[in-house]
Scaffold this active site. Structure first.
Site, PDB file in Angstrom:
ATOM      1  CB  ALA A 161       6.837  -3.978  -1.673  1.00 33.99           C
ATOM      2  CG  ASN A 195      -5.044   1.596 -11.110  1.00 40.33           C
ATOM      3  OD1 ASN A 195      -3.995   0.985 -11.285  1.00 40.33           O
ATOM      4  ND2 ASN A 195      -5.076   2.768 -10.509  1.00 40.33           N
ATOM      5  CB  CYS A 213       4.290   1.810 -11.454  1.00 34.88           C
ATOM      6  SG  CYS A 213       4.276   2.406 -13.137  1.00 34.88           S
TER       7      CYS A 213
END
Ligand SMILES: Cc1cc2nc3c(=O)[nH]c(=O)nc-3n(C[C@H](O)[C@H](O)[C@H](O)COP(=O)(O)OP(=O)(O)OC[C@H]3O[C@@H](n4cnc5c(N)ncnc54)[C@H](O)[C@@H]3O)c2cc1C
Ligand SMILES: Cc1cc2nc3c(=O)[nH]c(=O)nc-3n(C[C@H](O)[C@H](O)[C@H](O)COP(=O)(O)O)c2cc1C
Ligand code: FES
Lengths: 261, 304
Positions: free
Chosen positions: B69, B98, B129
């Site tokens: 995370a 990206n 996301c």
């Protein structure tokens, strides 16, 4: 030539495990590995991952470089979980992937005095430092430990050093050790520099007192690491000037004033 | 053996590329191998502004995998262009940016900036996301939202190959894949991490400060392989497969179910020179299998 990064020599080696030496206790083991070609600064570390781990555990494990001689590279390991347990049962002659030297070690100058504060396994990076120092008389060490002193590479340190060891087996001992650290830090303060390595609660005590006295200090911190090369962003610690930074690249050794612990 | 692949305008000398977030900005791995050997370098997710990410602990190991995370900590697009990109061998190996953003407008803005950069060969859009403002659902979980972002980015960056990276955290990934294809994606990559968590019964705390995270590594490979297989069956555009690839054999499994290329993610942590070795091992394994060309091997899975 392009303005791109050229391939440097590979620092990821597959090294042979020359032997293991248990320090009189099954949970403390010295690994002797084929020495790599590179040199290091005390405080730097390596990542170890035996080839036979295949896909599990997935991560390598970070370890301080304890000592390097022409014959071997030595890593001092305490068994605390699966990875360290597997390493402690590795077979001599087996191959281990090792990459390093990683991170920033202790900044040292030979003419300076150092007060070394080590907690438990935090003694590991100081073994090579003390043994290779040309003037060990300039070094003092206060070593706090939980297990018997014989489990740790304490007695092998140069006799010219001022060495003190204290065992902590309960909360009372810990508090006493905390007061000793406070006193010693205050007394040493500006006579040189303080170097510290150990578990987080220990480092927090050291950190608090060096900040209070303003004594110059370098602290080595331990964080969870997956890659060791700055890529995963898992190992971050909080710093004053740059926020969260990768401890494997910018650390593990930091100036105390930079760290937020 | 010739292992080059053509991904709709994006030509790679071999199908092995790095996966975003597991290869830093590429430069971190330069001491361990020749970056020019790679099919492509996909860098860490970039946002318009620098992001500091989530508090630690951010990673934890799981059986044959890991949870992360990170929270998309990155230096921001400006610093990337100034301090990282110039040092990558972009003239020898395609560099793929990206992109991460919180909304479609921001994605478009970011795509416009990176689209103007000659050293960036393609854009990979991370629509998997969390915390995005789009009717409360993730872009990657809603076919309409996924298509909307794809169109916005396509418009902002008409000239570079556009890769849309899909989330596996969906009911039917084929629906999302078709949707982004219709919206103008040139290439699809999958999978991003699978939602997961780990807890400690002694401390009674989650092992990640963020409580939940994304699972990656060999543990997810069967899931990834199935999703790549499914997506390859319903789209006409090239697919990049990833999820748990650790060896040349794993890479060929994804190619055999239809992928044009593969990305190496978590495996980069196992050994920093692993990805470079895969580039060498792939043609050897193909030769061992008696395969004449990668092209012929692709999609050659025989189902009953
Ligand atoms: C820069 C650096 C240098 C190190 N040097 C040494 C050394 O010289 N000798 C040595 O024995 N160990 C050292 N360590 C710690 C060592 O890496 C860990 O003990 C080891 O990774 C644990 O692996 P495991 O699989 O046995 O335990 P795990 O099963 O992974 O964990 C066991 C327990 O330890 C905790 N833990 C695991 N890794 C860490 C970590 N990095 N920091 C804090 N807690 C952790 C876990 O949360 C868990 O509670 C160092 C760590 C770092 C980051
Ligand atoms: C530490 C970490 C960071 C990641 N960061 C990103 C990211 O910034 N952008 C992105 O699209 N994917 C990111 N990913 C997902 C990977 O690119 C990949 O999709 C996923 O890990 C599955 O592949 P693997 O099993 O080979 O790792 C990250 C994964 C990991 C483990
Ligand atoms: S351990 Fe991966 S960034 Fe430090």
């Amino acid at each position: 030539m392009h303005n791109t990064c050229q391939t440097k020599s590979r620092f990821c080696d597959r090294v042979r495990l020359l032997g293991l030496d248990f320090a009189g206790h099954p949970d403390f083991v010295h690994l002797y590995l084929e020495p790599p070609s590179w040199d290091y600064t005390p405080g730097q570390f390596v990542m170890l991952r035996p080839e036979i781990w295949v896909q599990d555990p997935i991560w390598p494990r970070p370890f301080s470089i304890c000592e390097k001689t022409p014959e071997y590279m030595r890593i001092f390991v305490q068994v605390v979980g699966r990875g360290t347990s597997l390493l402690s049962s590795a077979v001599p002659d087996s191959e281990i992937n090792m990459w390093g030297p990683l991170g920033r070690g202790f900044r040292l100058s030979l003419d300076k005095r150092y007060l070394i504060l080590a907690g438990g396994m935090g003694i590991a990076p100081f073994v090579g430092l003390c043994k290779e120092h040309p003037y060990p008389g300039k070094l003092s060490l206060i070593f706090g430990h939980r297990m018997d002193r014989s489990c740790y590479p304490f007695d092998e340190l140069p006799g010219e050093m001022q060495r003190q060891s204290m065992r902590q087996t309960n909360q009372e001992d810990m508090e006493h050790f905390g007061r000793v650290l406070q006193e010693q830090i205050a007394r040493f303060a500006f006579k040189g520099e303080i170097l510290a390595c150990g578990p987080m609660p220990f480092l927090q005590v050291v950190h608090k007192h060096v900040l209070e006295t303003g004594a110059p200090a370098q602290l080595s911190v331990e964080t969870r690491m997956a890659c060791g090369v700055g890529a995963c962003l898992g190992c971050v610690v909080e710093t004053r000037s740059q926020g969260l930074v990768q401890s494997c690249v910018q650390g593990p050794v930091f100036d105390a004033g930079e760290l937020v612990l | 053996m010739n292992t080059s692949v053509d991904l709709g305008g994006l030509r790679l000398k071999n199908p092995i590329m790095s996966a975003s977030g597991t290869f830093g900005y590429g430069l971190e791995f330069a001491p361990y191998g020749d970056l020019q050997k790679l099919g492509a370098i996909v860098v860490k997710g970039l946002s318009l502004q620098p992001r500091s990410g989530n508090p630690p602990p951010r990673i934890t190991e799981t059986p044959c995998g890991m949870l992360n995370a990170i929270g998309l900590q990155n230096v921001g697009v400006e610093k990337f262009l100034r301090e990282k990109l110039p040092f990558l061998p972009a003239d020898k190996t395609p560099v793929i940016a990206n992109l991460y953003a919180q909304g479609a407008g921001e994605f478009a803005e970011l795509a416009a900036i990176l689209g103007d950069e000659p050293k960036v060969s393609a854009l990979e859009i991370n629509i998997s996301c969390p915390n995005v403002r789009c009717g409360g659902v993730q872009f990657g979980q809603d076919p309409e939202a996924a298509a909307f972002v794809t169109r916005q980015v396509r418009r902002a960056c008409p000239d570079k190959p556009l890769i849309i990276k899909l989330s596996p955290n969906v009911t039917d990934i084929r629906v999302i894949a078709r949707s982004v294809q219709e919206a103008g994606a040139d290439i699809i990559s999958l999978i991003n991490t699978l939602g997961g968590m780990a807890v400690d019964i002694h401390s009674r705390k989650p092992r990640l400060a963020n409580t939940v995270g994304g699972l990656s590594g060999p543990a997810v490979k069967p899931v990834a392989l199935k999703m790549v297989y499914e997506v390859c069956g319903v789209v006409d555009i090239p697919v990049i497969g990833l999820g748990g690839i650790c060896s040349a054999r794993d890479a060929l499994e994804f190619i055999m179910v239809g992928a044009h290329a593969v990305q190496i993610g978590t495996a980069n942590f196992m050994r920093p020179d692993l990805i470079f070795d895969l580039v060498d091992e792939l043609p050897v394994l193909l030769a061992e299998l008696g395969v004449e060309s990668l092209e012929k091997f692709r999609g050659s899975l025989e189902t009953a």
